[in-house]
Design a protein around this motif. Structure first.
Motif, PDB file in Angstrom:
ATOM      1  N   GLU A   1       0.828  -1.197   0.000  1.00  0.00           N
ATOM      2  CA  GLU A   1       0.000   0.000   0.000  1.00  0.00           C
ATOM      3  C   GLU A   1       0.870   1.258   0.000  1.00  0.00           C
ATOM      4  OE1 GLU A   1      -3.443   2.159   2.758  1.00  0.00           O
ATOM      5  OE2 GLU A   1      -2.909   0.053   3.088  1.00  0.00           O
ATOM      6  N   LYS A   2       1.986   1.195   0.687  1.00  0.00           N
ATOM      7  CA  LYS A   2       2.896   2.327   0.713  1.00  0.00           C
ATOM      8  C   LYS A   2       3.434   2.621  -0.677  1.00  0.00           C
ATOM      9  CE  LYS A   2       7.162   3.990   2.884  1.00  0.00           C
ATOM     10  NZ  LYS A   2       8.255   3.673   3.850  1.00  0.00           N
ATOM     11  N   ALA A   3       3.760   1.579  -1.422  1.00  0.00           N
ATOM     12  CA  ALA A   3       4.283   1.754  -2.786  1.00  0.00           C
ATOM     13  C   ALA A   3       3.212   2.315  -3.709  1.00  0.00           C
ATOM     14  CB  ALA A   3       4.808   0.426  -3.318  1.00  0.00           C
ATOM     15  N   VAL A   4       1.972   1.887  -3.492  1.00  0.00           N
ATOM     16  CA  VAL A   4       0.851   2.398  -4.293  1.00  0.00           C
ATOM     17  C   VAL A   4       0.681   3.896  -4.036  1.00  0.00           C
ATOM     18  CG1 VAL A   4      -1.649   2.346  -4.612  1.00  0.00           C
ATOM     19  CG2 VAL A   4      -0.365   0.199  -4.432  1.00  0.00           C
ATOM     20  N   ARG A   5       0.724   4.287  -2.757  1.00  0.00           N
ATOM     21  CA  ARG A   5       0.585   5.703  -2.412  1.00  0.00           C
ATOM     22  C   ARG A   5       1.729   6.521  -3.003  1.00  0.00           C
ATOM     23  NH1 ARG A   5      -4.464   5.534  -1.930  1.00  0.00           N
ATOM     24  NH2 ARG A   5      -5.252   4.296  -0.173  1.00  0.00           N
ATOM     25  N   SER A   6       2.897   5.940  -3.027  1.00  0.00           N
ATOM     26  CA  SER A   6       4.044   6.638  -3.596  1.00  0.00           C
ATOM     27  C   SER A   6       3.837   6.888  -5.091  1.00  0.00           C
ATOM     28  CB  SER A   6       5.318   5.821  -3.370  1.00  0.00           C
ATOM     29  OG  SER A   6       6.436   6.446  -3.965  1.00  0.00           O
ATOM     30  N   ARG A   7       3.268   5.905  -5.796  1.00  0.00           N
ATOM     31  CA  ARG A   7       2.967   6.084  -7.217  1.00  0.00           C
ATOM     32  C   ARG A   7       1.965   7.219  -7.417  1.00  0.00           C
ATOM     33  NH1 ARG A   7       3.948   1.724 -10.801  1.00  0.00           N
ATOM     34  NH2 ARG A   7       2.057   2.173 -12.007  1.00  0.00           N
ATOM     35  N   GLN A   8       0.971   7.246  -6.572  1.00  0.00           N
ATOM     36  CA  GLN A   8      -0.064   8.275  -6.695  1.00  0.00           C
ATOM     37  C   GLN A   8       0.490   9.663  -6.416  1.00  0.00           C
ATOM     38  OE1 GLN A   8      -3.195   6.977  -4.092  1.00  0.00           O
ATOM     39  NE2 GLN A   8      -3.704   5.190  -5.337  1.00  0.00           N
ATOM     40  N   ASP A   9       1.355   9.764  -5.418  1.00  0.00           N
ATOM     41  CA  ASP A   9       1.937  11.056  -5.060  1.00  0.00           C
ATOM     42  C   ASP A   9       2.791  11.626  -6.187  1.00  0.00           C
ATOM     43  OD1 ASP A   9       0.742  10.948  -2.597  1.00  0.00           O
ATOM     44  OD2 ASP A   9       2.524  10.208  -1.540  1.00  0.00           O
ATOM     45  N   ARG A  10       3.340  10.751  -7.018  1.00  0.00           N
ATOM     46  CA  ARG A  10       4.227  11.188  -8.097  1.00  0.00           C
ATOM     47  C   ARG A  10       3.543  11.181  -9.471  1.00  0.00           C
ATOM     48  NH1 ARG A  10       7.777   7.327  -8.534  1.00  0.00           N
ATOM     49  NH2 ARG A  10       7.044   5.972  -6.855  1.00  0.00           N
ATOM     50  N   THR A  11       2.210  11.171  -9.441  1.00  0.00           N
ATOM     51  CA  THR A  11       1.433  11.147 -10.685  1.00  0.00           C
ATOM     52  C   THR A  11       0.569  12.397 -10.809  1.00  0.00           C
ATOM     53  OG1 THR A  11       1.316   8.712 -10.716  1.00  0.00           O
ATOM     54  CG2 THR A  11      -0.328   9.910 -12.003  1.00  0.00           C
ATOM     55  N   ILE A  12       0.633  13.029 -11.962  1.00  0.00           N
ATOM     56  CA  ILE A  12      -0.251  14.144 -12.300  1.00  0.00           C
ATOM     57  C   ILE A  12      -1.133  13.700 -13.463  1.00  0.00           C
ATOM     58  CG2 ILE A  12      -0.414  16.504 -13.201  1.00  0.00           C
ATOM     59  CD1 ILE A  12       2.238  17.110 -11.852  1.00  0.00           C
ATOM     60  N   PHE A  13      -2.436  13.877 -13.325  1.00  0.00           N
ATOM     61  CA  PHE A  13      -3.378  13.510 -14.380  1.00  0.00           C
ATOM     62  C   PHE A  13      -3.737  14.742 -15.213  1.00  0.00           C
ATOM     63  CE2 PHE A  13      -4.008  10.383 -11.027  1.00  0.00           C
ATOM     64  CZ  PHE A  13      -4.023   9.183 -11.741  1.00  0.00           C
ATOM     65  N   VAL A  14      -3.860  14.541 -16.497  1.00  0.00           N
ATOM     66  CA  VAL A  14      -4.313  15.580 -17.415  1.00  0.00           C
ATOM     67  C   VAL A  14      -5.636  15.138 -18.020  1.00  0.00           C
ATOM     68  CG1 VAL A  14      -3.874  16.776 -19.597  1.00  0.00           C
ATOM     69  CG2 VAL A  14      -1.996  16.383 -17.996  1.00  0.00           C
ATOM     70  N   VAL A  15      -6.641  15.993 -17.961  1.00  0.00           N
ATOM     71  CA  VAL A  15      -7.936  15.724 -18.607  1.00  0.00           C
ATOM     72  C   VAL A  15      -8.223  16.904 -19.525  1.00  0.00           C
ATOM     73  CG1 VAL A  15     -10.394  15.286 -18.300  1.00  0.00           C
ATOM     74  CG2 VAL A  15      -8.735  14.364 -16.654  1.00  0.00           C
ATOM     75  N   SER A  16      -8.226  16.641 -20.828  1.00  0.00           N
ATOM     76  CA  SER A  16      -8.319  17.727 -21.807  1.00  0.00           C
ATOM     77  C   SER A  16      -9.342  17.396 -22.895  1.00  0.00           C
ATOM     78  CB  SER A  16      -6.931  17.967 -22.429  1.00  0.00           C
ATOM     79  OG  SER A  16      -6.972  19.012 -23.369  1.00  0.00           O
TER      80      SER A  16
END
Length: 361
Positions: A143-158
């Motif tokens: 779960e910690k690794a999953v949260r780390s992925r999320q923290d380093r992800t920016i989503f673009v919706v265009s």
């Protein structure tokens, strides 16, 4: 007699070609289909330092075979030194004024009686494709690794350009209701993204849409100028209000229309010898043409052997009738990069700050 037979065979050949072309065209208008342009199977990265995940239409899709160079998400990712997972869909138009790219919800095209039934993957389809791939990539990690992925992800919706385009010939009341449904669907999909990832700390770049009446392709779309502008204002206004109420993360909302209009106004003022206090009128970016496309697309060009391309693509605001050119993409990325600093990047923990063409919510 021989000349008569030669003429007969020539006419027969032309007739056969015409039949094949007509059959292909009619088939594209009557057979329901969804034609994603993302490579299959789609996989997400197992490791990355920073990630940009992109959903959208041809204004943010980087899968096109056109030689127009980097799009704005490519430029932004290079500035961030990040890995990009781009599911935005490009499209090859069949007829000028009749082409439809990726929209928020393909069901809206059915409700409004769209002629062609060849669909490009909409927001829901793109999002589901990514969620399936992300789920497969994270099923065996902590779960910690999953949260780390999320923290380093920016989503673009265009989305929005092709949504507005699909409404330009529709009755105003019907178009207005469609806008309301589409914005609700877009925000609903963002809720789904939050729920599926199990977080309310998403980082999002969301783009408003542009006044399509300034696109080179609008000259083929009819005379619905007044209603189109009203629909644009409703789209951007409703999106702005919905974003302010959204509580599943931080959103940087970029005013794409103001960005595009400033480029056009900059050149127009420069051509007229006028310089404003805000800097417009200097033409520091060296525009040569902000009205015509560098290359032409559409059915007429598809039937020819070559596309005519301008000599200096970087000096044209538009690449083709419906999309920005290479310099505009680079400039848009620079504005967004500076806009998200202190909000999605290096957050300072202060109240949302506004920018000339965007704000955080």
């Amino acid at each position: 007699m021989i000349r008569l037979f030669n003429r007969f065979y020539a006419l027969s050949a032309v007739a056969i070609c015409t039949i094949f072309i007509s059959a292909w065209f009619l088939k594209s208008r009557t057979v329901p289909d969804i034609a994603p342009l993302v490579s299959d199977p789609f996989r997400v990265a197992s490791t990355f330092d920073q990630r940009l995940v992109v959903f959208g239409d041809s204004w943010s899709g980087n899968q096109s075979s056109e030689p127009q160079g980097k799009i704005w998400t490519d430029w932004l990712c290079s500035m961030l030194s990040c890995h990009q997972e781009n599911l935005a869909q490009t499209t090859n138009p069949l007829l000028k004024g009749k082409n439809i790219g990726a929209v928020v919800d393909n069901k809206e095209l059915d409700l409004l009686g769209r002629g062609s039934q060849t669909y490009t993957a909409d927001f829901k389809s793109q999002l589901q494709r990514w969620l399936v791939a992300e789920s497969a990539a994270t099923k065996d990690i902590s779960e910690k690794a999953v949260r780390s992925r999320q923290d380093r992800t920016i989503f673009v919706v265009s989305f929005g350009v092709w949504d507005i385009w699909s409404l330009i010939t529709k009755d105003y009341d019907a178009a207005s209701k469609s806008v309301e449904r589409r914005i609700a669907t877009l925000m609903g999909q963002l809720d789904t993204l939050s729920e599926q990832l199990g977080t309310t700390e998403l980082k999002l770049i969301l783009t408003q849409t542009i006044d399509v009446t300034f696109l080179p392709g609008f000259q083929f779309a009819g005379d619905q100028y007044k209603d189109t502008v009203r629909i644009l204002e409703e789209w951007n206004g409703q999106l702005r209000e919905m974003v302010k109420e959204w509580s599943h993360g931080t959103v940087y909302l970029f005013d794409t229309n103001t960005f595009m209009m400033d480029r056009i106004r900059d050149w127009q003022l420069y051509a007229a010898g006028i310089e404003e206090e805000n800097g417009l009128g200097k033409n520091l970016d060296g525009w040569e043409n902000v009205e015509e496309p560098c290359v032409e697309s559409g059915f007429r060009v598809m039937m020819s052997k070559e596309k005519e391309q301008c000599e200096h693509p970087d000096k044209y605001l538009f690449w083709n009738e419906m999309n920005l050119g290479p310099s505009a993409h680079r400039l848009m990325a620079m504005e967004i990069y500076h806009g998200i600093d202190g909000i999605l990047l290096n957050p300072k923990g202060v109240s949302p700050k506004r920018h000339s063409r965007g704000f955080a919510a």
